[in-house]
Design a protein around this motif. Structure first.
Motif, PDB file in Angstrom:
ATOM      1  N   PHE A 108       0.831  -1.206   0.000  1.00 52.59           N
ATOM      2  CA  PHE A 108       0.000   0.000   0.000  1.00 52.59           C
ATOM      3  C   PHE A 108       0.866   1.256   0.000  1.00 52.59           C
ATOM      4  O   PHE A 108       0.631   2.193  -0.772  1.00 52.59           O
ATOM      5  CB  PHE A 108      -0.933  -0.015   1.215  1.00 52.59           C
ATOM      6  N   ILE A 109       1.880   1.293   0.882  1.00 51.20           N
ATOM      7  CA  ILE A 109       2.772   2.459   0.951  1.00 51.20           C
ATOM      8  C   ILE A 109       3.544   2.620  -0.348  1.00 51.20           C
ATOM      9  O   ILE A 109       3.726   3.741  -0.845  1.00 51.20           O
ATOM     10  CB  ILE A 109       3.727   2.327   2.163  1.00 51.20           C
ATOM     11  N   LYS A 110       3.989   1.488  -0.926  1.00 59.14           N
ATOM     12  CA  LYS A 110       4.718   1.541  -2.194  1.00 59.14           C
ATOM     13  C   LYS A 110       3.841   2.128  -3.301  1.00 59.14           C
ATOM     14  O   LYS A 110       4.278   3.006  -4.066  1.00 59.14           O
ATOM     15  CB  LYS A 110       5.179   0.135  -2.561  1.00 59.14           C
ATOM     16  N   GLN A 111       2.590   1.650  -3.413  1.00 57.77           N
ATOM     17  CA  GLN A 111       1.680   2.178  -4.433  1.00 57.77           C
ATOM     18  C   GLN A 111       1.335   3.636  -4.167  1.00 57.77           C
ATOM     19  O   GLN A 111       1.258   4.445  -5.093  1.00 57.77           O
ATOM     20  CB  GLN A 111       0.404   1.340  -4.478  1.00 57.77           C
ATOM     21  N   LEU A 112       1.156   3.974  -2.878  1.00 60.52           N
ATOM     22  CA  LEU A 112       0.847   5.360  -2.511  1.00 60.52           C
ATOM     23  C   LEU A 112       1.997   6.292  -2.888  1.00 60.52           C
ATOM     24  O   LEU A 112       1.775   7.365  -3.479  1.00 60.52           O
ATOM     25  CB  LEU A 112       0.571   5.442  -1.009  1.00 60.52           C
ATOM     26  N   LEU A 113       3.220   5.872  -2.588  1.00 54.74           N
ATOM     27  CA  LEU A 113       4.384   6.675  -2.960  1.00 54.74           C
ATOM     28  C   LEU A 113       4.525   6.781  -4.475  1.00 54.74           C
ATOM     29  O   LEU A 113       4.909   7.826  -5.005  1.00 54.74           O
ATOM     30  CB  LEU A 113       5.665   6.088  -2.353  1.00 54.74           C
ATOM     31  N   THR A 114       4.197   5.682  -5.178  1.00 55.12           N
ATOM     32  CA  THR A 114       4.258   5.710  -6.639  1.00 55.12           C
ATOM     33  C   THR A 114       3.247   6.709  -7.185  1.00 55.12           C
ATOM     34  O   THR A 114       3.572   7.503  -8.079  1.00 55.12           O
ATOM     35  CB  THR A 114       3.970   4.301  -7.213  1.00 55.12           C
ATOM     36  N   ILE A 115       2.032   6.699  -6.632  1.00 57.20           N
ATOM     37  CA  ILE A 115       0.984   7.609  -7.125  1.00 57.20           C
ATOM     38  C   ILE A 115       1.272   9.044  -6.719  1.00 57.20           C
ATOM     39  O   ILE A 115       1.124   9.968  -7.524  1.00 57.20           O
ATOM     40  CB  ILE A 115      -0.401   7.146  -6.605  1.00 57.20           C
ATOM     41  N   ILE A 116       1.697   9.251  -5.459  1.00 58.43           N
ATOM     42  CA  ILE A 116       1.870  10.615  -4.955  1.00 58.43           C
ATOM     43  C   ILE A 116       3.189  11.239  -5.406  1.00 58.43           C
ATOM     44  O   ILE A 116       3.230  12.415  -5.749  1.00 58.43           O
ATOM     45  CB  ILE A 116       1.768  10.621  -3.409  1.00 58.43           C
ATOM     46  N   LEU A 117       4.281  10.451  -5.415  1.00 60.76           N
ATOM     47  CA  LEU A 117       5.592  11.030  -5.696  1.00 60.76           C
ATOM     48  C   LEU A 117       6.155  10.683  -7.072  1.00 60.76           C
ATOM     49  O   LEU A 117       6.496  11.580  -7.857  1.00 60.76           O
ATOM     50  CB  LEU A 117       6.600  10.573  -4.628  1.00 60.76           C
ATOM     51  N   ILE A 118       6.257   9.386  -7.370  1.00 59.92           N
ATOM     52  CA  ILE A 118       7.020   8.965  -8.540  1.00 59.92           C
ATOM     53  C   ILE A 118       6.327   9.364  -9.840  1.00 59.92           C
ATOM     54  O   ILE A 118       6.960   9.933 -10.736  1.00 59.92           O
ATOM     55  CB  ILE A 118       7.291   7.442  -8.484  1.00 59.92           C
TER      56      ILE A 118
END
Length: 195
Positions: A108-118
Motif C-alpha cells: 500500500f505504501i509503495k503504491q501510494l508513494l508511486t501515485i503521490i511522488l514517482i
C-alpha cells in the motif's frame, strides 16, 4: 535462595520456554530451512541459539543473580511443552496474519508513494524535457533564420560590390573555369575507377 526468588525463577523460566517456542517457530517461518545441509543455515542456527542462551543467562541474572539449578531447565522444558501443546497453532496463525498485514501495508505504501511522488515527478520531468526540446528547437529555428538573413545580406552586398567594381565578370569566368576543372577531375576519376 529464598522461596520467592525460586518462584520468580520458575515463572520466568516457564515464560522463557514459551518464548523459545515462539521464537523458534518465527525463525523457522522466516528462514524456511531446506532438509539438506547448508553452511549459511548452520551459521544462522548457531547465532540463533547463542542469542537464546545469552537471553536465558541475562534473565537468570536479573531474577536470581545468575544461579543455574536443575529445575531451571525443567521449567524451560515445561514452558516449551506448554507452547507446543496449547499455543503453537494460534501463534502461527497470528504470525501469518501479522506477516500478511505487514506485506499489505508495504505494498500500500509503495503504491501510494508511486501515485503521490514517482508518477508526478516522472510527469514533471517529461514536461520539462518537452519544454526544453521546444525551446531548443525554437532557438535553433530562429538562429537558422538569422543566419539565412545575414547570408542573404552578405551575398547581396558582395553582388553589389562585384557589380560596381565589375569583378563579377572575372568571378563568373573563374566559376566557369572551376566547373570545367571539376568535370575533368570527375571524368579522370571515373576512367580510373573503370580500370
Amino acid at each position: 535462595m529464598s522461596l520467592t526468588v525460586q518462584f520468580y525463577t520458575m515463572l520466568s523460566m516457564v515464560a522463557f520456554g514459551l518464548f523459545i517456542g515462539a521464537t523458534l517457530d518465527t525463525y523457522r517461518r522466516f528462514l524456511k530451512t531446506k532438509p539438506s545441509f547448508h553452511w549459511l543455515t548452520a551459521i544462522y542456527d548457531l547465532l540463533f541459539w547463542i542469542i537464546q542462551g545469552a537471553l536465558l543467562f541475562y534473565i537468570l541474572f536479573i531474577v536470581n543473580k545468575g544461579e543455574v539449578r536443575f529445575y531451571v531447565f525443567l521449567a524451560i522444558l515445561c514452558g516449551f511443552a506448554a507452547y507446543q501443546a496449547l499455543l503453537k497453532k494460534g501463534y502461527n496463525y497470528l504470525l501469518e496474519l501479522v506477516i500478511r498485514a505487514i506485506i499489505g501495508i508495504y505494498h500500500f505504501i509503495k503504491q501510494l508513494l508511486t501515485i503521490i511522488l514517482i508518477k508526478p515527478i516522472k510527469f514533471i520531468l517529461k514536461l520539462f524535457y518537452s519544454l526544453c526540446m521546444m525551446v531548443i528547437t525554437t532557438l535553433f529555428t530562429i538562429l537558422l533564420f538569422i543566419l539565412k538573413m545575414v547570408w542573404k545580406l552578405i551575398s547581396w552586398v558582395l553582388n553589389v560590390i562585384l557589380t560596381i567594381t565589375r569583378l563579377n565578370k572575372i568571378t563568373d569566368k573563374m566559376i566557369i573555369r572551376l566547373k570545367i576543372k571539376v568535370k575533368k577531375i570527375k571524368g579522370f576519376l571515373t576512367k580510373r575507377g573503370k580500370k
